[in-house]
Each structure stands twice: as structure tokens, then as C-alpha cells.
Design a protein around this motif. Sequence first.
Motif, short mmCIF file in Angstrom:
data_model
loop_
_atom_site.label_atom_id
_atom_site.label_comp_id
_atom_site.label_asym_id
_atom_site.label_seq_id
_atom_site.Cartn_x
_atom_site.Cartn_y
_atom_site.Cartn_z
N GLN B 102 0.81 -1.23 0.00
CA GLN B 102 0.00 0.00 0.00
C GLN B 102 0.83 1.27 0.00
O GLN B 102 0.44 2.26 -0.57
N PHE B 103 1.99 1.23 0.70
CA PHE B 103 2.71 2.47 0.91
C PHE B 103 4.02 2.60 0.15
O PHE B 103 4.70 3.61 0.28
N ASP B 104 4.37 1.56 -0.63
CA ASP B 104 5.62 1.61 -1.36
C ASP B 104 5.64 2.79 -2.33
O ASP B 104 6.67 3.42 -2.54
N ASN B 105 4.50 3.08 -2.92
CA ASN B 105 4.44 4.19 -3.86
C ASN B 105 3.58 5.34 -3.35
O ASN B 105 3.09 6.15 -4.13
N SER B 106 3.39 5.38 -2.05
CA SER B 106 2.54 6.44 -1.50
C SER B 106 3.35 7.71 -1.27
O SER B 106 4.55 7.65 -1.03
N PRO B 107 2.70 8.86 -1.41
CA PRO B 107 3.40 10.13 -1.20
C PRO B 107 3.76 10.38 0.26
O PRO B 107 4.47 11.33 0.55
N ASN B 108 3.30 9.52 1.16
CA ASN B 108 3.63 9.70 2.57
C ASN B 108 5.07 9.29 2.88
O ASN B 108 5.63 9.69 3.89
N ILE B 109 5.63 8.46 2.00
CA ILE B 109 7.02 8.04 2.19
C ILE B 109 7.93 9.03 1.46
O ILE B 109 7.75 9.26 0.27
N SER B 110 8.88 9.59 2.18
CA SER B 110 9.75 10.61 1.58
C SER B 110 10.74 9.97 0.62
O SER B 110 11.04 8.77 0.70
N ASP B 111 11.27 10.79 -0.29
CA ASP B 111 12.25 10.30 -1.25
C ASP B 111 13.48 9.73 -0.55
O ASP B 111 14.03 8.71 -0.95
N LEU B 112 13.87 10.40 0.51
CA LEU B 112 15.04 9.96 1.27
C LEU B 112 14.81 8.56 1.85
O LEU B 112 15.67 7.68 1.75
N THR B 113 13.64 8.37 2.43
CA THR B 113 13.31 7.06 3.01
C THR B 113 13.25 6.00 1.93
O THR B 113 13.74 4.88 2.10
N ARG B 114 12.66 6.35 0.80
CA ARG B 114 12.55 5.39 -0.29
C ARG B 114 13.93 4.95 -0.75
O ARG B 114 14.18 3.78 -1.01
N GLU B 115 14.82 5.93 -0.83
CA GLU B 115 16.19 5.62 -1.26
C GLU B 115 16.86 4.69 -0.26
O GLU B 115 17.47 3.69 -0.64
N GLU B 116 16.70 5.01 1.01
CA GLU B 116 17.27 4.16 2.06
C GLU B 116 16.65 2.76 2.01
O GLU B 116 17.35 1.76 2.15
N GLY B 117 15.35 2.70 1.76
CA GLY B 117 14.68 1.41 1.63
C GLY B 117 15.22 0.62 0.45
O GLY B 117 15.40 -0.60 0.52
N TYR B 118 15.50 1.34 -0.63
CA TYR B 118 16.08 0.70 -1.81
C TYR B 118 17.44 0.11 -1.48
O TYR B 118 17.77 -1.00 -1.90
N ASN B 119 18.23 0.85 -0.73
CA ASN B 119 19.55 0.36 -0.33
C ASN B 119 19.45 -0.94 0.47
O ASN B 119 20.27 -1.84 0.30
N ARG B 120 18.44 -0.98 1.33
CA ARG B 120 18.33 -2.17 2.19
C ARG B 120 17.99 -3.43 1.41
O ARG B 120 18.35 -4.52 1.82
N ILE B 121 17.25 -3.27 0.29
CA ILE B 121 16.89 -4.49 -0.44
C ILE B 121 17.79 -4.71 -1.66
O ILE B 121 17.54 -5.58 -2.48
N LYS B 122 18.84 -3.92 -1.75
CA LYS B 122 19.76 -4.01 -2.88
C LYS B 122 20.24 -5.44 -3.12
O LYS B 122 20.27 -5.92 -4.25
N SER B 123 20.58 -6.11 -2.03
CA SER B 123 21.14 -7.46 -2.17
C SER B 123 20.19 -8.41 -2.87
O SER B 123 20.61 -9.39 -3.49
#
Lengths: 186, 186
Positions: B102-123
Motif C-alpha cells: 500500500q505504501f511503497d508508492n505512496s506520497p507519505n514516504i519521503s524520497d530519502l526514506t525510499r532511497e534508504e529502503g532501496y539500499n536495504r533491499i539491494k542485495s
Amino acid sequence: MSKKDLIFKSALMLFTTRGFHDTPTSEIAKQAGVATGTLFHYFSTKEELINELYLECKSTLVDKVMEGVDPQWDLPTRMHKMYFNSVLWGVEYHDKFNFLQQFDNSPNISDLTREEGYNRIKSINWVFDEAREAGLIRKDHRDMLMELVYAFIISVVTQLIQTKPEPKERDELIDLSYSILMKAFS
Amino acid sequence: MSKKDLIFKSALMLFTTRGFHDTPTSEIAKQAGVATGTLFHYFSTKEELINELYLECKSTLVDKVMEGVDPQWDLPTRMHKMYFNSVLWGVEYHDKFNFLQQFDNSPNISDLTREEGYNRIKSINWVFDEAREAGLIRKDHRDMLMELVYAFIISVVTQLIQTKPEPKERDELIDLSYSILMKAFS
DNA sequence: TCACCATTCGACTGATTAGTCAATCATTTT
DNA sequence: AAAATGATTGACTAATCAGTCGAATGGTGA
């Protein structure tokens, strides 16, 4: 464009970009160029607005998917045409495509509306059962296979929206994805 | 369980069932059994709360997907295990699964957080690059495969949550979807 | 001309909400 | 045991929002 349609258009845009509860009705009215009173003249509540919007999207979906599909055609021809239409619908109306993706399982859509929406797209699902009967796709696990086919379509649309190919290349990609689909699900 | 975790748990449940803006902080605090002041002691804003919750979910996701995956294994074995783990994660932690959907593409998640989230699942994403390098998939199909895998996982998890099959049948369904996926790309 | 009604307007209201703050309570340090 | 630090509380406030209402407008038919 009628005031009602202007409200639909404005709400569609705002709901998908800001979400339902973070979009004030005043803002919807403003973007539509009408007064808030007018909005509530056409839709008695904000909930009713999003529910009607949902059904409107489902209706244009089924219209587009069925467009130019002749019931006289044989099954494979109809399937191919409907698949093509589905993907094109997602690309051409990707605001509505996005809206349905976001709100199809949202608590803002009532059970009644969801049921009505299901009824409207029923004719699309029929062809899926027909294909199973005809042995074009594997027979086991009907519901899961249907989900997977939809997942397949969604990812093709998403991919096309991101890469924005020319119409010619786009059509080739859709055809390519269709042959992959048929191979994978047979 | 710490007060902070109780707040996380309560927010996760309420955000997924009622949505972000329709969940008052007072209600989150109430369900967590703490005062609103306590909530704002741990999270300075409601936005910060959902952003931290997002990262927490991403972290447990990557932990589960990588669980028991031996880097020594060959690529197809690792891919299969990771796919299996992903679906199981969605079923076992389907509150977190729903939240991310529900919230992966929601505007409530900031760009910074999304980027950090992306880093965490990089592997997790590395394995796609590896598959491409190894020639298992066509080079220009990397993103497409990724989209398709994610879409597949989502529909399989959704299906499994709805039908709640026995573990044996559940595993069969996961394998069926995996074989369709692989067939599509071979 | 006039009565009627659907449409449109936007100021207004009652209810709700995110976040504050000053005051306790608990625990650790000195 | 006194002091300091941090955790916890919930009443409170300023702002926002969904929905109301009474007035204005314009079209239609009698």
C-alpha cells in the motif's frame, strides 16, 4: 465537458497523487473549477465520489478491452485482441490504470461497489474460462492462474509506461509478451 | 515488548486497514496502550512514524528473503530459494506485506526514506544482475523480469492468503508459479 | 409574464486532528 | 539522599475539513 466530468477528472488526478484522505474536497472542487457546493450537489459524500469514480474506471476498462472484439471470431483471435486492448488501455489511460491499482483493495471502496465492479468486468473473465476449456491454457488452479495473468499484464503495462516506446515498437513488444504469456501458461 | 514496538505494531495495523490520513495519532496511541505524548516522544511527527515503519518492514523483508540462502549455491538454486522465501514472507508477515504494497508508492514516504529502503533491499536485486550476466535472461529484459517477478509474488501471496491451503499444497502452488515464471523467460 | 426547478455558488459550522506543554513518575548517577 | 536524566501522561490549541444552507442564476413551459 460537464461539471460532473470535470469533478471526476480532478478527483482522479488528486486521489492518485495525494491519496484519498489527504485530498480535501475543496481542492477537488478548485481544480475542477467549481464550487464545493456543486461537488456535493452531484455526490452526496466524498465516499460516494470515489465509489462512482471507481465504477467509472471499471466501465471504461471493459469498454476498451471489448472494443472491436467480434463474438463471431474464433477464440484465439478474440483472446489476442483482448490482450492487446488490455495493455493499450493501461498505457493510454494510465491515470485510471493507476487509480484502479491503488484503490482496488482500498477500504474506501465499499463491498457493494466492489461487487458491482466485479460484475462489470465479468465478460472479460469468461474468455479466460473458455480458453481453459479449449485447452489453450492449463486447467489447474483457475483462480491463481487468472491472478497470474493479470499480474503479467500489469507488469507489461508498467514496463511500457516506463520505457515509452514508439507505437510500432510498442505493438511489437505487446505481441512478443503475448506469445511469452501463451507459452508460459500452456 | 517496548512502547516503541507497541506503537509500531498498532500503527502497522491501523495504517493498513484504515489508511494513513484516516488513522488519528490518538487512535494509534490508544491501541498501543500509551498516551499520545509518548508517541510524539518517540516519533516527532506522524510522517516520521510511517517512514520508520516503512524501513522496519523493508529490513525484515530482506532478512527473510535471504534466510538460508548460501552464497556458495549455484544461481538457479539461489533464485528458487529466494523466490520461495519471498512468497513465504508475504504469507507469514502479511500485515507487513500489505503495508509495503500500500505504501511503497505512496506520497507519505519521503524520497530519502525510499532511497534508504532501496539500499536495504539491494542485495535482493543483485541476483537479477547476476542472472543477466550469466546469460540466463536477455540483457534488455532485466527490468521486465524484475517487474514480472514482483507482480507474480504479489498475486501468489494474495491468492495464498485468500485460500489458505495446507503447507503441502501451498508449496506446490508456489512452485507452479515459479515454473510459469521461468518458462516465460527461457 | 410568471412560476417552477435544476444548477451553481461560497461563506459558514460543528467536528476532528496533529502536535504542544507543563506536570508527574521512574531510574540512574553523584 | 539529593540531583539529574529520561519516560510518560493527557488536557489543550490552532488549524483543517466534510458537508450545509440560503441565495442567485438561467432555462422551460404555461
